[in-house]
Motif scaffolding. Structure first.
Motif, mmCIF file in Angstrom:
data_model
loop_
_atom_site.group_PDB
_atom_site.id
_atom_site.type_symbol
_atom_site.label_atom_id
_atom_site.label_comp_id
_atom_site.label_asym_id
_atom_site.label_seq_id
_atom_site.Cartn_x
_atom_site.Cartn_y
_atom_site.Cartn_z
ATOM 1 N N GLY A 209 -11.447 18.994 -40.026
ATOM 2 C CA GLY A 209 -11.453 19.898 -38.889
ATOM 3 C C GLY A 209 -10.742 19.309 -37.679
ATOM 4 O O GLY A 209 -10.272 18.175 -37.673
ATOM 5 N N LEU A 210 -10.662 20.103 -36.629
ATOM 6 C CA LEU A 210 -10.035 19.661 -35.393
ATOM 7 C C LEU A 210 -10.922 18.632 -34.702
ATOM 8 O O LEU A 210 -12.116 18.862 -34.505
ATOM 9 N N THR A 211 -10.352 17.504 -34.356
ATOM 10 C CA THR A 211 -11.077 16.491 -33.579
ATOM 11 C C THR A 211 -11.002 16.873 -32.100
ATOM 12 O O THR A 211 -11.999 17.265 -31.503
ATOM 13 N N ALA A 212 -9.831 16.741 -31.518
ATOM 14 C CA ALA A 212 -9.582 17.194 -30.148
ATOM 15 C C ALA A 212 -8.078 17.316 -29.967
ATOM 16 O O ALA A 212 -7.309 16.523 -30.520
ATOM 17 N N ALA A 213 -7.674 18.301 -29.198
ATOM 18 C CA ALA A 213 -6.257 18.502 -28.908
ATOM 19 C C ALA A 213 -6.059 18.514 -27.403
ATOM 20 O O ALA A 213 -6.652 19.331 -26.689
ATOM 21 N N ASN A 214 -5.250 17.600 -26.911
ATOM 22 C CA ASN A 214 -4.887 17.548 -25.495
ATOM 23 C C ASN A 214 -3.473 18.091 -25.345
ATOM 24 O O ASN A 214 -2.555 17.631 -26.039
ATOM 25 N N ILE A 215 -3.290 19.061 -24.468
ATOM 26 C CA ILE A 215 -1.986 19.699 -24.331
ATOM 27 C C ILE A 215 -1.566 19.759 -22.868
ATOM 28 O O ILE A 215 -2.400 19.724 -21.957
ATOM 29 N N ALA A 216 -0.264 19.851 -22.641
ATOM 30 C CA ALA A 216 0.293 20.040 -21.302
ATOM 31 C C ALA A 216 1.638 20.730 -21.441
ATOM 32 O O ALA A 216 2.314 20.599 -22.472
ATOM 33 N N GLY A 217 2.027 21.477 -20.425
ATOM 34 C CA GLY A 217 3.299 22.178 -20.498
ATOM 35 C C GLY A 217 3.788 22.618 -19.137
ATOM 36 O O GLY A 217 3.022 22.680 -18.158
ATOM 37 N N ALA A 218 5.070 22.926 -19.067
ATOM 38 C CA ALA A 218 5.683 23.425 -17.836
ATOM 39 C C ALA A 218 6.799 24.385 -18.195
ATOM 40 O O ALA A 218 7.568 24.136 -19.128
ATOM 41 N N THR A 219 6.864 25.488 -17.474
ATOM 42 C CA THR A 219 7.932 26.474 -17.650
ATOM 43 C C THR A 219 8.510 26.792 -16.275
ATOM 44 O O THR A 219 7.747 27.024 -15.323
ATOM 45 N N TYR A 220 9.836 26.818 -16.188
ATOM 46 C CA TYR A 220 10.466 27.089 -14.892
ATOM 47 C C TYR A 220 11.556 28.136 -15.049
ATOM 48 O O TYR A 220 12.396 28.060 -15.952
ATOM 49 N N GLN A 221 11.523 29.136 -14.149
ATOM 50 C CA GLN A 221 12.527 30.195 -14.116
ATOM 51 C C GLN A 221 13.641 29.738 -13.180
ATOM 52 O O GLN A 221 13.570 29.885 -11.957
ATOM 53 N N PHE A 222 14.689 29.138 -13.748
ATOM 54 C CA PHE A 222 15.774 28.600 -12.929
ATOM 55 C C PHE A 222 16.528 29.710 -12.207
ATOM 56 O O PHE A 222 16.823 29.600 -11.013
#
Length: 427
Positions: A209-222
């Motif tokens: 099973g899933l242990t732990a998921a750490n996520i991060a992200g960035a989106t920019y409208q140039f």
């Protein structure tokens, strides 16, 4: 990821102070009840898969193997409540959902399309249900949500391709403090499958099973026509993943445009390596030319490294690639694939709401124990959405796939789906 995230912030700030929003979303809060929304989505799905060479290694309870034919038919209901935020510097709210399925047809001998969970005797469940909720807080244009939620990140995305969606449990922060820039970060510790009603029913190797998921992200409208995004995840004891997307649209004339979409992933093993030695780079580039009611798309996708692209323990939708289509993802070790696609929108011909799509994807250079593997898939789809009347937004969708391969244990498949869906705004 920290360096990547802050470099995106610096880029946005350098665009000028006029990028900052003059008033935050929290300033406009009307109240917990006043901004509440209640929606429902009713979905009927009929699905059959005909494995042309038999069931292969799909065993059935009591010994032996199932036939090569799978057929399921079911109905689902999803009620989704979203409160508004209380007024003040920090707004507080809640989200909640209730959902369930009813089996209309499909027995133990034909089960296997992922619409229903199995009982101890191998027969599918007649009904299933699930409830959940999350608490949320908003400061200015930043929202923190904790609890059960649906997530759509390139590196952690809950799948909704059957009757019910997957549900993740954890914390997600989304910030839109700078105009055109969205930042996100989260940690998820449980993920329920589309047929698993338990809190954590997504299973990896050995039912870990899933242990732990750490996520991060960035989106920019140039600019109005150019968007870029990056994301990263660490699925503990499985793998680490990085992602990039660049999307550019070139307007040519009033009814013509050219769009380019690039997606890329890099995945490497992590911790206990519960998926074994994961080492993969995969990317896709699609170019789409639109003219009036017509759109023509070509795409190329390429996988390299010591393994294929892995996903699923981080959500069944975590594959934002051009050649991830109805049946195959064309993501095997060393695979190269090409796609040709045609879309037609019948609005220009006096039939609003009716659309057609056809595509062909061919993959080769797959590394197998028997040498080079190949696969190809032809998809056809048509959809009609009612435009007015009491049943406005009711949609009917037909999807058909013909898949053939020299690898994947030679499991040639014909995949057919009929989907009716009715979304309704109750509040």
């Amino acid at each position: 990821m920290r360096v990547m995230k802050w470099s995106m912030i610096a880029l946005a700030v350098s665009a000028g102070t006029t990028q900052f929003a003059m008033a935050s979303s929290q300033d406009d809060a009307k109240g917990f009840v006043e901004d509440s929304k209640l929606t429902s989505k009713t979905r009927m799905l009929y699905m059959n898969r005909d494995f042309r060479n038999g069931a292969g290694n799909i065993a059935k309870p009591g010994g032996g193997f199932k036939s090569g034919y799978r057929e399921d038919w079911g109905l689902s209901e999803l009620l989704n409540y979203q409160s508004g935020f209380t007024q003040g510097t920090i707004g507080v709210g809640v989200d909640a959902f209730a959902m369930g399925t009813v089996r209309l047809d499909g027995g133990a001998g034909r089960q296997g399309n992922g619409l229903f969970a199995s009982q101890s005797d191998g027969s599918p469940e007649d009904t299933q249900s699930k409830m959940g909720g999350a608490v949320k807080f908003r400061l200015s244009d930043t929202v923190l949500k904790y609890g059960n939620q649906f997530v759509s990140s390139p590196v952690f995305s809950t799948d909704d391709s059957r009757l019910l969606p997957e549900v993740a449990t954890g914390t997600l922060i989304t910030s839109n403090e700078i105009k055109g820039l969205e930042l996100s970060a989260g940690r998820f510790t449980a993920l329920s499958s589309q047929t698993g009603m338990a809190r954590d029913s997504i299973n990896g190797p050995g039912a870990a099973g899933l242990t732990a998921a750490n996520i991060a992200g960035a989106t920019y409208q140039f600019t109005d026509n150019f968007v870029g995004g990056v994301a990263a995840s660490d699925v503990e004891d499985y793998f680490k993943k990085q992602y990039i997307n660049l999307n550019y649209t070139l307007p040519i004339a009033e009814s013509q445009a050219l769009n380019f979409d690039f997606n890329g992933y890099k995945t490497t093993s992590d911790g206990k390596e519960l998926l074994g030695d994961v080492d993969n780079k995969i990317w896709s580039l699609a170019a789409a030319y639109s003219i009036g009611a017509h759109k023509f798309t070509v795409a190329h996708q390429r996988s390299t490294g010591d393994s294929g692209y892995n996903y699923g323990i981080d959500g069944g939708g975590s594959i934002f690639l051009a050649n991830s289509v109805q049946y195959s993802d064309f993501n095997a070790k060393d695979e190269r694939s090409w796609q040709g696609r045609y879309d037609l929108n019948m609005t220009s011909y006096g039939v609003p709401g009716l659309s057609f799509m056809a595509r062909y994807v061919k993959g080769d250079n797959i590394s197998t124990t028997d040498g080079e593997g190949k696969e190809h898939e032809f998809d056809f789809e048509t959809k009609y959405v009612l435009q007015e009347g009491a049943a406005k937004d009711l949609s009917f969708r037909l999807r058909s796939a013909i898949y053939r391969t020299t690898s994947n244990n030679g499991r040639d498949v014909n995949d057919f789906r009929l989907i009716a869906e009715y979304p309704l705004n109750i509040l």
